[in-house]
Design a protein around this motif. Structure first.
Motif, short mmCIF file in Angstrom:
data_model
loop_
_atom_site.label_atom_id
_atom_site.label_comp_id
_atom_site.label_asym_id
_atom_site.label_seq_id
_atom_site.Cartn_x
_atom_site.Cartn_y
_atom_site.Cartn_z
N VAL A 22 66.56 -53.46 -12.83
CA VAL A 22 67.98 -53.76 -13.01
C VAL A 22 68.59 -52.82 -14.05
O VAL A 22 69.68 -52.29 -13.87
N ARG A 23 67.86 -52.60 -15.15
CA ARG A 23 68.35 -51.69 -16.19
C ARG A 23 68.49 -50.27 -15.65
O ARG A 23 69.50 -49.61 -15.89
N ALA A 24 67.50 -49.82 -14.91
CA ALA A 24 67.51 -48.45 -14.39
C ALA A 24 68.64 -48.25 -13.38
O ALA A 24 69.25 -47.18 -13.33
N GLU A 25 68.92 -49.27 -12.58
CA GLU A 25 69.96 -49.16 -11.56
C GLU A 25 71.33 -49.56 -12.06
O GLU A 25 72.31 -49.46 -11.33
N ARG A 26 71.40 -50.04 -13.31
CA ARG A 26 72.67 -50.48 -13.92
C ARG A 26 73.43 -51.43 -13.00
O ARG A 26 74.60 -51.26 -12.74
N ARG A 27 72.73 -52.46 -12.51
CA ARG A 27 73.35 -53.46 -11.64
C ARG A 27 73.69 -54.70 -12.47
O ARG A 27 72.99 -55.04 -13.39
N VAL A 56 82.05 -57.85 -17.33
CA VAL A 56 82.80 -58.79 -16.50
C VAL A 56 82.94 -58.25 -15.09
O VAL A 56 82.88 -58.97 -14.12
N GLU A 57 83.08 -56.92 -14.98
CA GLU A 57 83.22 -56.29 -13.66
C GLU A 57 81.85 -56.16 -13.00
O GLU A 57 80.84 -55.97 -13.67
N VAL A 58 81.84 -56.23 -11.68
CA VAL A 58 80.59 -56.01 -10.96
C VAL A 58 80.17 -54.56 -11.13
O VAL A 58 80.99 -53.65 -11.13
N LEU A 59 78.89 -54.36 -11.36
CA LEU A 59 78.32 -53.01 -11.44
C LEU A 59 77.33 -52.87 -10.31
O LEU A 59 76.23 -53.43 -10.36
N ALA A 60 77.73 -52.17 -9.29
CA ALA A 60 76.84 -51.98 -8.14
C ALA A 60 75.77 -50.96 -8.48
O ALA A 60 75.96 -50.10 -9.34
#
Length: 64
Positions: A22-27, A56-60
């Motif tokens: 998750v950290r690597a993909e910045r999701r 707050v914003e989605v980070l895909a």
């Protein structure tokens, strides 16, 4: 408005592998960035919006 997604709890209790992915993909979970959402907040007199995520914003994730 405070939105509890459960994301922070998941992240803090997840195994190192999924956390690193998750950290690597910045999701992250979150709200779509749109004028409709801003208008909805305005119409409902939302003065402050916070979540238990790091944004707050989605980070895909990165495009595949």
């Amino acid at each position: 408005m405070l939105v509890h997604t459960g994301w922070a709890h998941w992240y803090l209790t997840a195994e190192p592998g999924p956390r690193a992915a998750v950290r690597a993909e910045r999701r992250a979970t979150g709200f779509v960035q749109s004028r409709d959402f801003v208008a909805w907040c305005w119409d409902h007199r939302i003065a402050l919006l916070a979540t238990d995520t790091f944004a707050v914003e989605v980070l895909a994730g990165p495009a595949s």
